[in-house]
Design an enzyme around this catalytic site. Sequence first.
Site, mmCIF file in Angstrom:
data_model
loop_
_atom_site.group_PDB
_atom_site.id
_atom_site.type_symbol
_atom_site.label_atom_id
_atom_site.label_comp_id
_atom_site.label_asym_id
_atom_site.label_seq_id
_atom_site.Cartn_x
_atom_site.Cartn_y
_atom_site.Cartn_z
ATOM 1 C CD GLU A 89 -5.267 4.948 6.003
ATOM 2 O OE1 GLU A 89 -5.522 5.724 6.784
ATOM 3 O OE2 GLU A 89 -3.917 4.177 6.290
ATOM 4 C CG LEU B 29 -13.390 0.020 2.746
ATOM 5 C CD1 LEU B 29 -14.633 -0.541 3.221
ATOM 6 C CD2 LEU B 29 -13.212 1.377 3.443
ATOM 7 C CB SER B 30 -9.932 -0.496 -1.837
ATOM 8 O OG SER B 30 -9.845 0.640 -0.898
ATOM 9 C CD GLU B 31 -15.419 -5.053 -2.484
ATOM 10 O OE1 GLU B 31 -16.384 -4.851 -3.459
ATOM 11 O OE2 GLU B 31 -16.074 -5.507 -1.491
ATOM 12 N NE ARG C 21 25.966 21.346 -8.362
ATOM 13 C CZ ARG C 21 26.668 20.504 -9.490
ATOM 14 N NH1 ARG C 21 27.617 19.878 -8.719
ATOM 15 N NH2 ARG C 21 26.558 20.793 -10.712
ATOM 16 C CD GLN D 268 16.318 37.507 -2.343
ATOM 17 O OE1 GLN D 268 15.986 38.056 -3.245
ATOM 18 N NE2 GLN D 268 16.379 38.096 -1.052
HETATM 19 C C1 LIG Z 1 -0.613 1.678 -2.756
HETATM 20 C C2 LIG Z 1 -1.840 1.657 -2.293
HETATM 21 C C3 LIG Z 1 -2.316 0.923 -0.915
HETATM 22 C C4 LIG Z 1 -3.666 1.067 -0.609
HETATM 23 N N1 LIG Z 1 -3.791 0.233 0.402
HETATM 24 C C5 LIG Z 1 -5.092 -0.086 1.063
HETATM 25 C C6 LIG Z 1 -5.473 -0.888 1.995
HETATM 26 O O1 LIG Z 1 -4.500 -1.355 2.693
HETATM 27 N N2 LIG Z 1 -6.875 -1.110 2.061
HETATM 28 C C7 LIG Z 1 -7.834 -0.690 1.447
HETATM 29 O O2 LIG Z 1 -8.997 -0.860 1.760
HETATM 30 N N3 LIG Z 1 -7.582 0.294 0.458
HETATM 31 C C8 LIG Z 1 -6.055 0.383 0.198
HETATM 32 N N4 LIG Z 1 -5.943 1.380 -1.043
HETATM 33 C C9 LIG Z 1 -7.155 1.513 -1.942
HETATM 34 C C10 LIG Z 1 -7.078 3.116 -1.727
HETATM 35 O O3 LIG Z 1 -7.603 3.691 -0.651
HETATM 36 C C11 LIG Z 1 -8.188 3.662 -2.768
HETATM 37 O O4 LIG Z 1 -7.269 3.677 -4.150
HETATM 38 C C12 LIG Z 1 -8.690 5.051 -2.851
HETATM 39 O O5 LIG Z 1 -9.529 5.114 -1.921
HETATM 40 C C13 LIG Z 1 -9.311 5.570 -4.029
HETATM 41 O O6 LIG Z 1 -10.045 4.729 -4.580
HETATM 42 P P1 LIG Z 1 -9.832 4.299 -6.365
HETATM 43 O O7 LIG Z 1 -8.503 4.109 -6.552
HETATM 44 O O8 LIG Z 1 -11.015 3.280 -6.641
HETATM 45 O O9 LIG Z 1 -10.236 5.607 -7.001
HETATM 46 P P2 LIG Z 1 -11.619 6.155 -7.340
HETATM 47 O O10 LIG Z 1 -12.719 6.049 -6.147
HETATM 48 O O11 LIG Z 1 -12.433 5.499 -8.539
HETATM 49 O O12 LIG Z 1 -11.416 7.723 -7.507
HETATM 50 C C14 LIG Z 1 -10.866 8.084 -8.833
HETATM 51 C C15 LIG Z 1 -10.859 9.620 -9.103
HETATM 52 O O13 LIG Z 1 -12.192 10.142 -8.746
HETATM 53 C C16 LIG Z 1 -12.118 11.026 -7.699
HETATM 54 N N5 LIG Z 1 -13.629 11.030 -7.032
HETATM 55 C C17 LIG Z 1 -14.106 9.884 -6.692
HETATM 56 N N6 LIG Z 1 -15.408 10.020 -6.036
HETATM 57 C C18 LIG Z 1 -15.461 11.482 -6.008
HETATM 58 C C19 LIG Z 1 -16.342 12.543 -5.551
HETATM 59 N N7 LIG Z 1 -17.420 11.938 -4.844
HETATM 60 N N8 LIG Z 1 -16.022 13.684 -5.579
HETATM 61 C C20 LIG Z 1 -14.931 14.235 -6.269
HETATM 62 N N9 LIG Z 1 -14.086 13.295 -6.656
HETATM 63 C C21 LIG Z 1 -14.097 11.931 -6.638
HETATM 64 C C22 LIG Z 1 -11.158 10.720 -6.695
HETATM 65 O O14 LIG Z 1 -10.660 11.467 -5.682
HETATM 66 C C23 LIG Z 1 -10.085 10.082 -7.655
HETATM 67 O O15 LIG Z 1 -9.343 11.264 -8.152
HETATM 68 C C24 LIG Z 1 -4.557 1.368 -1.442
HETATM 69 C C25 LIG Z 1 -4.220 1.846 -2.538
HETATM 70 C C26 LIG Z 1 -3.005 1.948 -3.154
HETATM 71 C C27 LIG Z 1 -2.702 2.710 -4.427
#
Ligand SMILES: Cc1cc2nc3c(=O)[nH]c(=O)nc-3n(C[C@H](O)[C@H](O)[C@H](O)COP(=O)(O)OP(=O)(O)OC[C@H]3O[C@@H](n4cnc5c(N)ncnc54)[C@H](O)[C@@H]3O)c2cc1C
Length: 379
Positions: free
Chosen positions: A363, A125-127, A268, A279
């Site tokens: 996710e 899904l992610s791009e 330890r 504590q």
């Molecule tokens: C190791 C790894 C494995 C992954 N595996 C998969 C996979 O198998 N398939 C897949 O599709 N994706 C995958 N992902 C992608 C992952 O789901 C995304 O990285 C994630 O959803 C965040 O998107 P982004 O990195 O573009 O961050 P962004 O969306 O750019 O977010 C950047 C920051 O802004 C915040 N933010 C964004 N919008 C809002 C909002 N409306 N309100 C408040 N805060 C906001 C976010 O919470 C974050 O802190 C993976 C990522 C990693 C790092």
Amino acid sequence: MHFEFTEEQLMIRQAARDFAQAELKPGVIERDEHQKFPAEQVKKLGELGFLGMMVSPQYGGSGMDAISYVLVMEELSKVDASASVVVSVNNSLVCYGLEKYGSEAQKQKYLIPLAKGEVIGAFCLSEPEAGSDATSQRTTAIDMGDHYLVNGTKNWITNGNSASTYIVMAQTDAAKKHHGINALIIEKGMEGFTIGPKENKMGIRGSDTHSLMFTDVKVPKENRIGDEGFGFKFAMSTLEGGRIGIAAQALGIAAGAHELAVQYAKERKAFGKTIADLQAIQFKLADMATEIEAARLLCLKAAWLKDHGKSYTQAGSMAKLFASEVAMRTTVEAVQIHGGYGFVKEYHVERLMRDAKITQIYEGTSEIQRIVISREVLK
Ligand SMILES: Cc1cc2nc3c(=O)[nH]c(=O)nc-3n(C[C@H](O)[C@H](O)[C@H](O)COP(=O)(O)OP(=O)(O)OC[C@H]3O[C@@H](n4cnc5c(N)ncnc54)[C@H](O)[C@@H]3O)c2cc1C
């Protein structure tokens, strides 16, 4: 209310615990160091039926419930979150979606080998410019009559290189916004589909994270999951279940770090007694145990709701939000309890701390979980 597991659930948990100790623990430090995908271990997880846990036996699965899934995810994640994420993605994001929404032909061709663990799947899904805002898909799937022509790039795909079956979300009709997105099954080896280099990550370093490139990939129409334009709903629905898996992964990371901290505190010595006699350390261990138990109950509640056909949107997001934050706090404290030894690889807790971080990001980040929860609360 019943706070007891069934005999079967206890047996499954024990099998996962034994597997984690016997098969995942040896070599986990080296796999992390060298970013080595746990291929052999994943094959054995498939043989145990853990890659298609909740799929009906009719389609090659184990027919277990979501509670068992949480138990297995917790036990595997205590030891190796790079292996457990394969279990989570294959079960929740790939098999679940195919069983629930796929056609009979798709189930026969793709679901059966995935559920048996003969091959593994990826959810794409992610791009580069569509993460939290998954509606702004740039990958396109142009309707060519009997097939779609797919172009674009997917980022951060778990099992990116080791998968054989990829479920790819792509925009067919931009005018319809997210109602114009389709979920397509793409096979490794299709012409025009290439895989980028492995990402060099902070945590879950054994997991195989890659970007994927699609250039004029011809995808037959029969590989579309559900009706035209169903792709975004498909992705959101599968991610809801995925959150239970990642919540349980976070729970396992926290519980694993806590077990190590308890054991270390009893061994330890400082100032003539064990640090477990202090504590300050006892209170840390008590707080960690309390938070872990609360996270466990949230995970199990979400799983129970899923097993009983009830809505688990809010419960799944709460479980993921809370468990991932507990994983972060607990692992940081586990390193602290280990002192200098916590800072080196041999004692495992520094890896668990690095692994914990991803559970707050993928996710749906913690911020996105808060959006989902507040939407439900304000309904
Ligand atoms: C190791 C790894 C494995 C992954 N595996 C998969 C996979 O198998 N398939 C897949 O599709 N994706 C995958 N992902 C992608 C992952 O789901 C995304 O990285 C994630 O959803 C965040 O998107 P982004 O990195 O573009 O961050 P962004 O969306 O750019 O977010 C950047 C920051 O802004 C915040 N933010 C964004 N919008 C809002 C909002 N409306 N309100 C408040 N805060 C906001 C976010 O919470 C974050 O802190 C993976 C990522 C990693 C790092």
